[in-house]
Design a protein around this motif. Sequence first.
Motif, PDB file in Angstrom:
ATOM      1  N   LEU A  92      12.364   3.868   9.818  1.00  0.00           N
ATOM      2  CA  LEU A  92      12.859   3.804   8.446  1.00  0.00           C
ATOM      3  C   LEU A  92      12.167   4.870   7.607  1.00  0.00           C
ATOM      4  CD1 LEU A  92      12.753  -0.068   7.860  1.00  0.00           C
ATOM      5  CD2 LEU A  92      14.768   1.309   8.420  1.00  0.00           C
ATOM      6  N   THR A  93      12.792   5.256   6.503  1.00  0.00           N
ATOM      7  CA  THR A  93      12.148   6.177   5.574  1.00  0.00           C
ATOM      8  C   THR A  93      10.999   5.451   4.875  1.00  0.00           C
ATOM      9  OG1 THR A  93      13.515   5.562   3.676  1.00  0.00           O
ATOM     10  CG2 THR A  93      14.375   7.280   5.165  1.00  0.00           C
ATOM     11  N   VAL A  94      10.151   6.223   4.190  1.00  0.00           N
ATOM     12  CA  VAL A  94       9.027   5.622   3.463  1.00  0.00           C
ATOM     13  C   VAL A  94       9.529   4.610   2.441  1.00  0.00           C
ATOM     14  CG1 VAL A  94       7.142   6.089   1.866  1.00  0.00           C
ATOM     15  CG2 VAL A  94       7.528   7.608   3.805  1.00  0.00           C
ATOM     16  N   ARG A  95      10.559   4.986   1.674  1.00  0.00           N
ATOM     17  CA  ARG A  95      11.091   4.071   0.660  1.00  0.00           C
ATOM     18  C   ARG A  95      11.688   2.823   1.302  1.00  0.00           C
ATOM     19  NH1 ARG A  95      12.552   4.466  -4.695  1.00  0.00           N
ATOM     20  NH2 ARG A  95      10.558   5.531  -4.784  1.00  0.00           N
ATOM     21  N   GLU A  96      12.390   2.994   2.417  1.00  0.00           N
ATOM     22  CA  GLU A  96      12.951   1.836   3.117  1.00  0.00           C
ATOM     23  C   GLU A  96      11.845   0.930   3.626  1.00  0.00           C
ATOM     24  OE1 GLU A  96      17.076   4.048   4.622  1.00  0.00           O
ATOM     25  OE2 GLU A  96      15.362   3.835   5.984  1.00  0.00           O
ATOM     26  N   HIS A  97      10.764   1.515   4.122  1.00  0.00           N
ATOM     27  CA  HIS A  97       9.616   0.712   4.558  1.00  0.00           C
ATOM     28  C   HIS A  97       9.055  -0.097   3.398  1.00  0.00           C
ATOM     29  CE1 HIS A  97       8.059   1.148   8.671  1.00  0.00           C
ATOM     30  NE2 HIS A  97       8.732   2.272   8.720  1.00  0.00           N
TER      31      HIS A  97
ATOM     32  N   GLU B 215      -1.214   1.943  15.114  1.00  0.00           N
ATOM     33  CA  GLU B 215      -0.878   3.262  14.583  1.00  0.00           C
ATOM     34  C   GLU B 215       0.586   3.625  14.771  1.00  0.00           C
ATOM     35  OE1 GLU B 215      -3.466   2.716  16.701  1.00  0.00           O
ATOM     36  OE2 GLU B 215      -5.167   4.011  16.209  1.00  0.00           O
ATOM     37  N   GLU B 216       1.161   3.265  15.913  1.00  0.00           N
ATOM     38  CA  GLU B 216       2.536   3.679  16.168  1.00  0.00           C
ATOM     39  C   GLU B 216       3.519   3.035  15.199  1.00  0.00           C
ATOM     40  OE1 GLU B 216       1.633   0.410  19.282  1.00  0.00           O
ATOM     41  OE2 GLU B 216       0.622   2.104  18.356  1.00  0.00           O
ATOM     42  N   GLN B 217       3.059   1.980  14.511  1.00  0.00           N
ATOM     43  CA  GLN B 217       3.961   1.278  13.607  1.00  0.00           C
ATOM     44  C   GLN B 217       4.051   1.945  12.233  1.00  0.00           C
ATOM     45  OE1 GLN B 217       3.795  -2.819  14.265  1.00  0.00           O
ATOM     46  NE2 GLN B 217       4.805  -3.424  12.389  1.00  0.00           N
ATOM     47  N   TYR B 218       2.925   2.429  11.703  1.00  0.00           N
ATOM     48  CA  TYR B 218       2.946   2.943  10.340  1.00  0.00           C
ATOM     49  C   TYR B 218       2.263   4.287  10.140  1.00  0.00           C
ATOM     50  CZ  TYR B 218       4.823  -1.401   8.469  1.00  0.00           C
ATOM     51  OH  TYR B 218       5.630  -2.467   8.182  1.00  0.00           O
ATOM     52  N   ALA B 219       1.625   4.856  11.150  1.00  0.00           N
ATOM     53  CA  ALA B 219       0.882   6.106  10.958  1.00  0.00           C
ATOM     54  C   ALA B 219       1.787   7.219  10.443  1.00  0.00           C
ATOM     55  CB  ALA B 219       0.199   6.525  12.249  1.00  0.00           C
ATOM     56  N   LEU B 220       2.942   7.413  11.078  1.00  0.00           N
ATOM     57  CA  LEU B 220       3.839   8.485  10.655  1.00  0.00           C
ATOM     58  C   LEU B 220       4.369   8.233   9.251  1.00  0.00           C
ATOM     59  CD1 LEU B 220       5.405  11.077  11.177  1.00  0.00           C
ATOM     60  CD2 LEU B 220       7.205   9.709  12.247  1.00  0.00           C
ATOM     61  N   VAL B 221       4.738   6.996   8.969  1.00  0.00           N
ATOM     62  CA  VAL B 221       5.255   6.661   7.636  1.00  0.00           C
ATOM     63  C   VAL B 221       4.192   6.953   6.581  1.00  0.00           C
ATOM     64  CG1 VAL B 221       6.090   4.794   6.161  1.00  0.00           C
ATOM     65  CG2 VAL B 221       6.815   4.919   8.544  1.00  0.00           C
ATOM     66  N   ALA B 222       2.933   6.595   6.878  1.00  0.00           N
ATOM     67  CA  ALA B 222       1.846   6.831   5.931  1.00  0.00           C
ATOM     68  C   ALA B 222       1.640   8.324   5.691  1.00  0.00           C
ATOM     69  CB  ALA B 222       0.559   6.197   6.441  1.00  0.00           C
ATOM     70  N   VAL B 223       1.629   9.101   6.766  1.00  0.00           N
ATOM     71  CA  VAL B 223       1.434  10.549   6.643  1.00  0.00           C
ATOM     72  C   VAL B 223       2.589  11.178   5.871  1.00  0.00           C
ATOM     73  CG1 VAL B 223       1.330  12.709   7.937  1.00  0.00           C
ATOM     74  CG2 VAL B 223      -0.023  10.753   8.680  1.00  0.00           C
ATOM     75  N   GLN B 224       3.812  10.762   6.184  1.00  0.00           N
ATOM     76  CA  GLN B 224       4.971  11.288   5.460  1.00  0.00           C
ATOM     77  C   GLN B 224       4.921  10.905   3.984  1.00  0.00           C
ATOM     78  OE1 GLN B 224       8.124   9.646   7.937  1.00  0.00           O
ATOM     79  NE2 GLN B 224       8.520  11.659   8.839  1.00  0.00           N
TER      80      GLN B 224
ATOM     81  N   GLY C 226       0.783  -1.221   0.000  1.00  0.00           N
ATOM     82  CA  GLY C 226       0.000   0.000   0.000  1.00  0.00           C
ATOM     83  C   GLY C 226       0.817   1.274   0.000  1.00  0.00           C
ATOM     84  N   LEU C 227       1.974   1.272   0.659  1.00  0.00           N
ATOM     85  CA  LEU C 227       2.808   2.471   0.695  1.00  0.00           C
ATOM     86  C   LEU C 227       3.340   2.806  -0.697  1.00  0.00           C
ATOM     87  CD1 LEU C 227       4.793   1.813   3.999  1.00  0.00           C
ATOM     88  CD2 LEU C 227       2.958   3.481   3.650  1.00  0.00           C
ATOM     89  N   ASP C 228       3.667   1.784  -1.456  1.00  0.00           N
ATOM     90  CA  ASP C 228       4.142   1.993  -2.820  1.00  0.00           C
ATOM     91  C   ASP C 228       3.002   2.489  -3.706  1.00  0.00           C
ATOM     92  OD1 ASP C 228       5.871   1.997  -4.974  1.00  0.00           O
ATOM     93  OD2 ASP C 228       5.466  -0.089  -5.480  1.00  0.00           O
ATOM     94  N   VAL C 229       1.825   1.878  -3.535  1.00  0.00           N
ATOM     95  CA  VAL C 229       0.650   2.306  -4.305  1.00  0.00           C
ATOM     96  C   VAL C 229       0.280   3.743  -3.941  1.00  0.00           C
ATOM     97  CG1 VAL C 229      -1.789   1.858  -4.787  1.00  0.00           C
ATOM     98  CG2 VAL C 229      -0.203  -0.055  -4.507  1.00  0.00           C
ATOM     99  N   LEU C 230       0.410   4.091  -2.669  1.00  0.00           N
ATOM    100  CA  LEU C 230       0.146   5.456  -2.223  1.00  0.00           C
ATOM    101  C   LEU C 230       0.997   6.454  -3.001  1.00  0.00           C
ATOM    102  CD1 LEU C 230      -0.981   7.612  -0.229  1.00  0.00           C
ATOM    103  CD2 LEU C 230       0.861   6.934   1.347  1.00  0.00           C
ATOM    104  N   ALA C 231       2.270   6.151  -3.168  1.00  0.00           N
ATOM    105  CA  ALA C 231       3.158   7.044  -3.907  1.00  0.00           C
ATOM    106  C   ALA C 231       2.688   7.215  -5.350  1.00  0.00           C
ATOM    107  CB  ALA C 231       4.586   6.495  -3.878  1.00  0.00           C
ATOM    108  N   SER C 232       2.214   6.143  -5.965  1.00  0.00           N
ATOM    109  CA  SER C 232       1.725   6.214  -7.346  1.00  0.00           C
ATOM    110  C   SER C 232       0.436   7.026  -7.433  1.00  0.00           C
ATOM    111  CB  SER C 232       1.492   4.808  -7.899  1.00  0.00           C
ATOM    112  OG  SER C 232       2.708   4.088  -7.980  1.00  0.00           O
ATOM    113  N   ILE C 233      -0.436   6.878  -6.433  1.00  0.00           N
ATOM    114  CA  ILE C 233      -1.676   7.662  -6.414  1.00  0.00           C
ATOM    115  C   ILE C 233      -1.363   9.145  -6.263  1.00  0.00           C
ATOM    116  CG2 ILE C 233      -3.803   8.136  -5.129  1.00  0.00           C
ATOM    117  CD1 ILE C 233      -3.899   5.176  -4.397  1.00  0.00           C
TER     118      ILE C 233
END
Length: 210
Positions: free
Chosen positions: A149-154, A86-95, A62-69
């Motif tokens: 990790l950064t979004v790309r690293e995730h 939330e503490e696992q991916y909320a910040l990564v998703a927002v970023q 989903g994070l990769d698809v998010l970038a494409s969207i």
Amino acid sequence: MIDVLLVDDHTIFRSGVQRLLLDESDIRVTSEASNGVEALDQIRHRRFDVVLLDINMEGRNGLDVLASIRHAQPGLPVLMLSMYPEEQYALVAVQGGAAGYVAKDAEAAELALAIRKVAAGGQYLSARAAPLVRDQLQGKDERPAHQRLTVREHQIMLMMLKGMSLTEIGEEMLISVKTVSTHRTNIFEKLGVASTAELVLYAVRQGMIH
């Protein structure tokens, strides 16, 4: 009426969300997609007010698809759904450009509230996630290593955990194998692991996979 595109690779979960939202007079799931390719095709040819997007999907996560969207439709609000806390991916998703983040075990009322908020141009984080994200953005970051990790690293870490090779990851993300290898090295260093096998063990211990 808020028209929603629901993207998740589990048919039963999509059906459940559909049923939950039937009671909402101003929200309707007008289309579904089981993967990123289907989702992006629909976004290019149809109008939606909100995308509900799962993080952990087969193929492109989903994070990769998010970038494409974000590239295809910069103004389209994306609300991330996840089985992870939330503490696992909320910040990564927002970023990464998400308008909000909702855990899959949230109540129907919370999901509806989140959809309305992001459809109106706002951002949604739960009462629990909001202070965590705020602290993380202010440098008060006590999360475990994988959550920093950064979004790309995730994105790459999730693909590695699915067993994808460096070549497959590069082809999926449209980057060179050398770039993927560099990211892998950074991931290993940040997590204190030396191999993919150790990465999998780390993920199991952290509850990221079962």
